[in-house]
Design an enzyme around this catalytic site. Structure first.
Site, PDB file in Angstrom:
ATOM      1  N   TRP A  71       0.817  -1.218   0.000  1.00  0.00           N
ATOM      2  CA  TRP A  71       0.000   0.000   0.000  1.00  0.00           C
ATOM      3  C   TRP A  71       0.849   1.266   0.000  1.00  0.00           C
ATOM      4  O   TRP A  71       0.434   2.301  -0.502  1.00  0.00           O
ATOM      5  CB  TRP A  71      -0.963  -0.014   1.188  1.00  0.00           C
ATOM      6  CG  TRP A  71      -2.044  -1.032   1.002  1.00  0.00           C
ATOM      7  CD1 TRP A  71      -2.646  -1.388  -0.165  1.00  0.00           C
ATOM      8  CD2 TRP A  71      -2.634  -1.855   2.000  1.00  0.00           C
ATOM      9  NE1 TRP A  71      -3.571  -2.392   0.034  1.00  0.00           N
ATOM     10  CE2 TRP A  71      -3.578  -2.692   1.359  1.00  0.00           C
ATOM     11  CE3 TRP A  71      -2.449  -1.979   3.382  1.00  0.00           C
ATOM     12  CZ2 TRP A  71      -4.358  -3.611   2.059  1.00  0.00           C
ATOM     13  CZ3 TRP A  71      -3.213  -2.904   4.071  1.00  0.00           C
ATOM     14  CH2 TRP A  71      -4.155  -3.703   3.419  1.00  0.00           C
ATOM     15  N   HIS A 133      -8.142 -12.512   9.863  1.00  0.00           N
ATOM     16  CA  HIS A 133      -8.475 -11.916   8.567  1.00  0.00           C
ATOM     17  C   HIS A 133      -8.633 -12.951   7.454  1.00  0.00           C
ATOM     18  O   HIS A 133      -8.830 -12.586   6.294  1.00  0.00           O
ATOM     19  CB  HIS A 133      -7.428 -10.883   8.181  1.00  0.00           C
ATOM     20  CG  HIS A 133      -7.345  -9.741   9.144  1.00  0.00           C
ATOM     21  ND1 HIS A 133      -6.250  -8.907   9.243  1.00  0.00           N
ATOM     22  CD2 HIS A 133      -8.233  -9.297  10.075  1.00  0.00           C
ATOM     23  CE1 HIS A 133      -6.471  -7.993  10.185  1.00  0.00           C
ATOM     24  NE2 HIS A 133      -7.652  -8.228  10.712  1.00  0.00           N
TER      25      HIS A 133
END
EC number: 2.3.1.286
Length: 354
Positions: A71, A133
């Site tokens: 990111w 997750h």
């Protein structure tokens, strides 16, 4: 690959603080801190390790918020130069060390934010792991909720249908029309209930929470290591970048997690095994292994959690009462001392005024 996984998620602007510079302790300081960590582990009866993307970078899987994270580079319109496929990645020294530390009783539970499946592939048992997750190597039946281990990464992310049907097992019949979806959470999804519940209870019960390779920015995952602090627990953070909980930590180690785990294992006399394909569930036939959390395990831990927290609170109350009593005794001694000194002071004062 991490990039493909990230690209498969829905658009989300608030990805946290990105690209913060990494900090490295001196080799001498690392040795000193590892020794301190070992002493803390030996003094702990319940140790929980929280793992993030930083423990998989040595496997060739880039992290997300590091200087060269997925990111971080995405904001610049770039992609990581190193980005191995999830198929080709193998568990790191940290993954294998954690498996051995669990087996030797030095670590009781692991809470992971990672979706790369490397804890599963290290041979770590499901009963010692919460995957908050998701896991790239799992599919879940929408009807019976059974989780199946795949021999390759799921073709989708974000809990989407993979096109496969619940196969059942040799001992259990398949669901009628049960469809399989991937196990990877998207931004808007709630965390898996059993994994989160177990992670919360273990974290709160822990005498020691150790964070490895995570900036602890994503909640609720990033706040779980703090749950033991009000019960007198301790917190250790090992990460190259600063984290938002550094000030709450009893110890912060700034170096590569593999280096820390190698030193810790050596001092504890625990051997770190090599990765073995025959112990990797993903190397067996697809759907031949289930990866479920037993509901009985959750209920059993709930009873233990209630008992442990009650005991910790009672101990804290006794310690607090003892502290108050000590403060009162000290106050009485000080008052008595002052009273004994007053005549002498008055005499001196009279002499000075005469």
């Amino acid at each position: 690959m991490s990039c493909n996984y990230a690209e498969g998620l829905s658009k989300y602007e608030n990805k946290g603080v990105l690209g913060v510079a990494e900090i490295f302790d001196t080799p001498e300081l690392v040795e000193e801190k590892c020794e301190q960590l070992v002493k803390m582990m030996l003094a702990s009866s319940h140790t929980v390790v929280h793992t993030g993307a930083g423990i998989s970078t040595s496997a060739g899987i880039p992290d997300f918020r590091g200087p060269n994270g997925v990111w971080t580079l995405e904001e610049k319109g770039e992609k990581p130069a190193v980005n191995i496929s999830f198929d080709d990645a193998v568990p790191t020294r940290t993954h294998m060390a954690l498996k051995s530390l669990v087996a030797s009783g030095h670590v009781q539970y692991i809470v992971s934010q990672n979706i790369d499946g490397l804890h599963l592939r290290s041979g770590l048992a499901r009963e010692h792991l919460s995957e908050l997750h998701g896991n790239m190597f799992l599919e879940v039946c929408t009807k019976c909720r059974r989780q199946y281990v795949r021999s390759s990464p799921a073709p989708t992310v974000g809990k989407k249908e993979t096109g496969n049907i619940c196969p059942g097992t040799s001992a259990e019949r398949a669901c009628r029309r049960g469809k399989l979806i991937d196990n990877i959470l998207d931004w808007e999804h709630d965390l898996p209930e059993n994994d989160l519940q177990l992670a919360f209870m273990h974290s709160a019960m822990a005498d020691l929470n150790i964070c490895l390779g995570t900036t602890l920015q994503i909640v609720p995952s990033g706040d779980l290591p703090l749950k033991n602090l009000k019960h007198g627990g301790r917190l250790v953070i090992c990460n190259l970048q600063p984290t938002k909980h550094d000030k709450k930590a009893d110890l912060k180690i700034s170096t590569y997690v593999d280096a820390v785990l190698e030193r810790v294992a050596k001092r504890l006399g625990v051997e770190i095994p090599e990765y073995r394909r025959e112990e990797d569930p993903t190397k067996r036939d697809t759907y031949s292994v289930q990866w479920n959390i037993d509901g009985k395990m959750v209920k059993t831990l709930e009873k233990r959690y209630d008992s442990t927290i009650k005991e910790k609170n009672q101990l804290k109350k006794r310690c607090s009462t003892s502290s108050i009593d000590l403060d009162r005794e000290e106050l009485k001694r000080n008052n008595k001392k002052l009273k004994q000194e007053q005549p002498s002071n008055a005499t001196n004062e009279g002499e000075l005024n005469s």
